[in-house]
Design a protein around this motif. Structure first.
Motif, mmCIF file in Angstrom:
data_model
loop_
_atom_site.group_PDB
_atom_site.id
_atom_site.type_symbol
_atom_site.label_atom_id
_atom_site.label_comp_id
_atom_site.label_asym_id
_atom_site.label_seq_id
_atom_site.Cartn_x
_atom_site.Cartn_y
_atom_site.Cartn_z
ATOM 1 N N HIS A 178 30.781 -11.916 6.976
ATOM 2 C CA HIS A 178 29.941 -11.518 5.840
ATOM 3 C C HIS A 178 28.848 -10.564 6.306
ATOM 4 O O HIS A 178 28.556 -9.560 5.630
ATOM 5 C CB HIS A 178 29.312 -12.758 5.183
ATOM 6 C CG HIS A 178 28.186 -12.430 4.252
ATOM 7 N ND1 HIS A 178 26.859 -12.652 4.580
ATOM 8 C CD2 HIS A 178 28.182 -11.879 3.014
ATOM 9 C CE1 HIS A 178 26.097 -12.258 3.586
ATOM 10 N NE2 HIS A 178 26.867 -11.785 2.629
ATOM 11 N N ASN B 278 28.484 -6.734 5.112
ATOM 12 C CA ASN B 278 27.188 -6.347 4.555
ATOM 13 C C ASN B 278 26.639 -5.117 5.272
ATOM 14 O O ASN B 278 26.134 -4.177 4.638
ATOM 15 C CB ASN B 278 26.211 -7.511 4.684
ATOM 16 C CG ASN B 278 24.842 -7.195 4.129
ATOM 17 O OD1 ASN B 278 24.611 -7.254 2.938
ATOM 18 N ND2 ASN B 278 23.900 -6.857 4.995
ATOM 19 N N ASP B 279 26.750 -5.098 6.607
ATOM 20 C CA ASP B 279 26.285 -3.945 7.381
ATOM 21 C C ASP B 279 27.094 -2.698 7.052
ATOM 22 O O ASP B 279 26.554 -1.582 7.017
ATOM 23 C CB ASP B 279 26.382 -4.242 8.880
ATOM 24 C CG ASP B 279 25.212 -5.069 9.395
ATOM 25 O OD1 ASP B 279 24.306 -5.363 8.595
ATOM 26 O OD2 ASP B 279 25.213 -5.432 10.583
ATOM 27 N N ILE C 107 28.532 -1.972 4.174
ATOM 28 C CA ILE C 107 28.082 -1.483 2.863
ATOM 29 C C ILE C 107 26.750 -0.764 2.999
ATOM 30 O O ILE C 107 26.548 0.337 2.465
ATOM 31 C CB ILE C 107 27.967 -2.640 1.856
ATOM 32 C CG1 ILE C 107 29.340 -3.267 1.617
ATOM 33 C CG2 ILE C 107 27.373 -2.151 0.538
ATOM 34 C CD1 ILE C 107 29.294 -4.531 0.775
ATOM 35 N N MET C 108 25.816 -1.401 3.708
ATOM 36 C CA MET C 108 24.488 -0.823 3.896
ATOM 37 C C MET C 108 24.567 0.531 4.599
ATOM 38 O O MET C 108 23.914 1.505 4.196
ATOM 39 C CB MET C 108 23.614 -1.781 4.699
ATOM 40 C CG MET C 108 22.231 -1.237 5.017
ATOM 41 S SD MET C 108 21.302 -2.340 6.100
ATOM 42 C CE MET C 108 19.861 -1.318 6.433
ATOM 43 N N THR D 183 21.557 -5.234 0.467
ATOM 44 C CA THR D 183 22.194 -5.374 1.771
ATOM 45 C C THR D 183 21.153 -5.386 2.898
ATOM 46 O O THR D 183 21.351 -6.050 3.918
ATOM 47 C CB THR D 183 23.200 -4.237 2.013
ATOM 48 O OG1 THR D 183 22.547 -2.964 1.822
ATOM 49 C CG2 THR D 183 24.365 -4.335 1.045
ATOM 50 N N THR D 184 20.049 -4.652 2.698
ATOM 51 C CA THR D 184 18.981 -4.672 3.697
ATOM 52 C C THR D 184 18.373 -6.063 3.799
ATOM 53 O O THR D 184 18.123 -6.576 4.906
ATOM 54 C CB THR D 184 17.876 -3.660 3.328
ATOM 55 O OG1 THR D 184 18.446 -2.353 3.249
ATOM 56 C CG2 THR D 184 16.778 -3.650 4.376
ATOM 57 N N ASN E 278 19.846 -8.826 2.830
ATOM 58 C CA ASN E 278 20.889 -9.784 3.201
ATOM 59 C C ASN E 278 20.958 -10.020 4.702
ATOM 60 O O ASN E 278 21.281 -11.123 5.154
ATOM 61 C CB ASN E 278 22.264 -9.284 2.729
ATOM 62 C CG ASN E 278 22.507 -9.558 1.268
ATOM 63 O OD1 ASN E 278 21.775 -10.312 0.634
ATOM 64 N ND2 ASN E 278 23.522 -8.925 0.706
ATOM 65 N N THR E 279 20.681 -8.980 5.481
ATOM 66 C CA THR E 279 20.817 -9.091 6.936
ATOM 67 C C THR E 279 19.936 -10.181 7.530
ATOM 68 O O THR E 279 20.446 -11.079 8.219
ATOM 69 C CB THR E 279 20.537 -7.728 7.605
ATOM 70 O OG1 THR E 279 21.490 -6.773 7.148
ATOM 71 C CG2 THR E 279 20.633 -7.846 9.120
ATOM 72 N N SER F 184 21.128 -13.601 6.328
ATOM 73 C CA SER F 184 22.378 -14.005 6.970
ATOM 74 C C SER F 184 22.126 -14.471 8.397
ATOM 75 O O SER F 184 22.741 -15.444 8.859
ATOM 76 C CB SER F 184 23.377 -12.836 6.971
ATOM 77 O OG SER F 184 23.715 -12.452 5.655
ATOM 78 N N TRP G 198 23.170 -13.540 -1.861
ATOM 79 C CA TRP G 198 23.284 -12.357 -2.717
ATOM 80 C C TRP G 198 22.464 -12.509 -3.991
ATOM 81 O O TRP G 198 21.851 -11.532 -4.459
ATOM 82 C CB TRP G 198 24.747 -12.085 -3.043
ATOM 83 C CG TRP G 198 25.473 -11.378 -1.939
ATOM 84 C CD1 TRP G 198 26.160 -11.955 -0.913
ATOM 85 C CD2 TRP G 198 25.566 -9.970 -1.726
ATOM 86 N NE1 TRP G 198 26.671 -10.998 -0.077
ATOM 87 C CE2 TRP G 198 26.333 -9.775 -0.547
ATOM 88 C CE3 TRP G 198 25.090 -8.864 -2.415
ATOM 89 C CZ2 TRP G 198 26.615 -8.497 -0.052
ATOM 90 C CZ3 TRP G 198 25.379 -7.601 -1.916
ATOM 91 C CH2 TRP G 198 26.126 -7.422 -0.763
ATOM 92 N N ARG H 196 22.900 -1.094 13.351
ATOM 93 C CA ARG H 196 24.144 -1.648 12.810
ATOM 94 C C ARG H 196 25.177 -1.878 13.910
ATOM 95 O O ARG H 196 26.157 -2.588 13.704
ATOM 96 C CB ARG H 196 24.726 -0.712 11.743
ATOM 97 C CG ARG H 196 23.756 -0.325 10.637
ATOM 98 C CD ARG H 196 23.583 -1.414 9.601
ATOM 99 N NE ARG H 196 22.710 -2.482 9.998
ATOM 100 C CZ ARG H 196 21.365 -2.409 10.017
ATOM 101 N NH1 ARG H 196 20.748 -1.296 9.699
ATOM 102 N NH2 ARG H 196 20.637 -3.451 10.355
#
Length: 310
Positions: free
Chosen positions: A60, A64-65, A67-68, A100-101, A103-104, A107, A142, A276
């Motif tokens: 995940h 996510n990375d 997408i970002m 996404t920023t 989310n990192t 996560s 999310w 990333r």
């Protein structure tokens, strides 16, 4: 989200510099996404990874990375190729990018907690960290990170005329979400997010550290988990650099005005693109199972393309 440089630099860059910068950003983005894509492919090819919460959380983070990074590169290229973007489209890109920023670090906190449970509560790990609960945690992350982005849109809707959504603008956060409400919300939001993540990482690291000293704990596994959480902290530091990019630019640009575009481009690479790379390096390549599966599939591909002797 600091996913693009200050668009005002496009006025100072000639075609050669603009092309070179976009080529570097696009090439690095593509290379990093290809590396991350290998781990996504390996994950999708083995049912073993589907049953382990740690690998689900890791993949995940990888997706996510990706997408970002894709949005960061796209916005960077757009700044040069087509500076004026419809506000509605820009808002969607920025909201997804900011999600996404955020989310990192969330996560990373979830992955640290999973390692803490695996080491400090091994008998309950299979009961607590189930596949279903892991996906519920991802959904929760999310949802939590979507709320601030939705708040930005609502504030914009309440403070600006509705016609702004049909206009065109330079697509970066401060060009749209620049009211005092947005700025105050951002300060509180980042303080809450980062405080929660840092407290989680420090707590889990200390618990695993002390667990490694006990005779009832697997010392090797505890040491690996301890190092993993510590590396998560390093990764979080790099993530935090994106929050201080504007401050770095404000400090360095006045000191070296002739190198303004170089400074802005360098801080963009160091805080948005290169971090990333840490995800596959810190977690994927260090994991023996992932490495074993990568070697397996690459060896199979080598056999398939090997020419037949006549």
């Amino acid at each position: 989200m600091n996913s693009t440089e200050n668009p005002s630099r496009t006025v100072q860059d000639d075609f050669k510099d603009a092309f070179l910068k976009n080529f570097i950003v696009f090439f690095l983005g593509l290379a990093i996404n290809c590396i991350n894509g290998i781990f996504v492919f390996i994950f999708s090819r083995s049912t073993f990874f589907y049953m382990e919460s740690r690998y689900i959380l890791y993949i995940h983070l990888v997706i996510n990375d990706m997408i970002m990074l894709s949005i960061s590169v796209a916005l960077h290229v757009i700044v040069y190729a087509a500076p004026l973007v419809n506000v509605s489209v820009c808002c969607i890109l920025l909201v997804v990018g900011t999600m996404t920023t955020r989310n990192t670090p969330m996560s990373l906190a979830g992955m640290a907690v999973e390692r803490y449970i695996a080491i400090c509560k091994p008998l309950r790990h299979s009961q607590i960290c189930t596949v279903r609960r892991t996906y519920m945690l991802i959904l929760l992350i999310w949802c939590v990170t979507f709320i601030p982005g939705l708040a930005d849109i609502i504030i914009l809707f309440l403070t600006r005329p509705i016609t702004i959504f049909t206009s065109k603008i330079l697509c970066y956060s401060l060009a749209i979400f620049n009211t005092s409400y947005h700025l105050n919300k951002a300060i509180v939001e980042y303080a809450l997010f980062l405080s929660f993540v840092w407290i989680t990482l420090i707590y889990t690291y200390l618990r695993v550290f002390f667990a490694a000293k006990t005779a009832t704990t697997d010392a090797v596994s505890a040491k690996k988990a301890q190092n993993t959480i510590l590396l998560h902290g390093v990764q979080l530091l790099f993530c935090m650099m994106s929050y201080i990019t504007p401050v770095l630019d404000l400090i360095l640009v006045p000191l070296f005005p002739n190198d303004r575009t170089k400074i802005l481009f360098s801080t963009f690479l160091l805080t948005n693109i290169l971090p990333r790379l840490l995800t596959p390096l810190i977690y994927g390549i260090r994991d023996q199972k992932f490495v074993a599966y990568i070697k397996k599939y690459f060896s199979m591909c080598t056999v398939k393309v090997k020419p037949v002797k006549t």
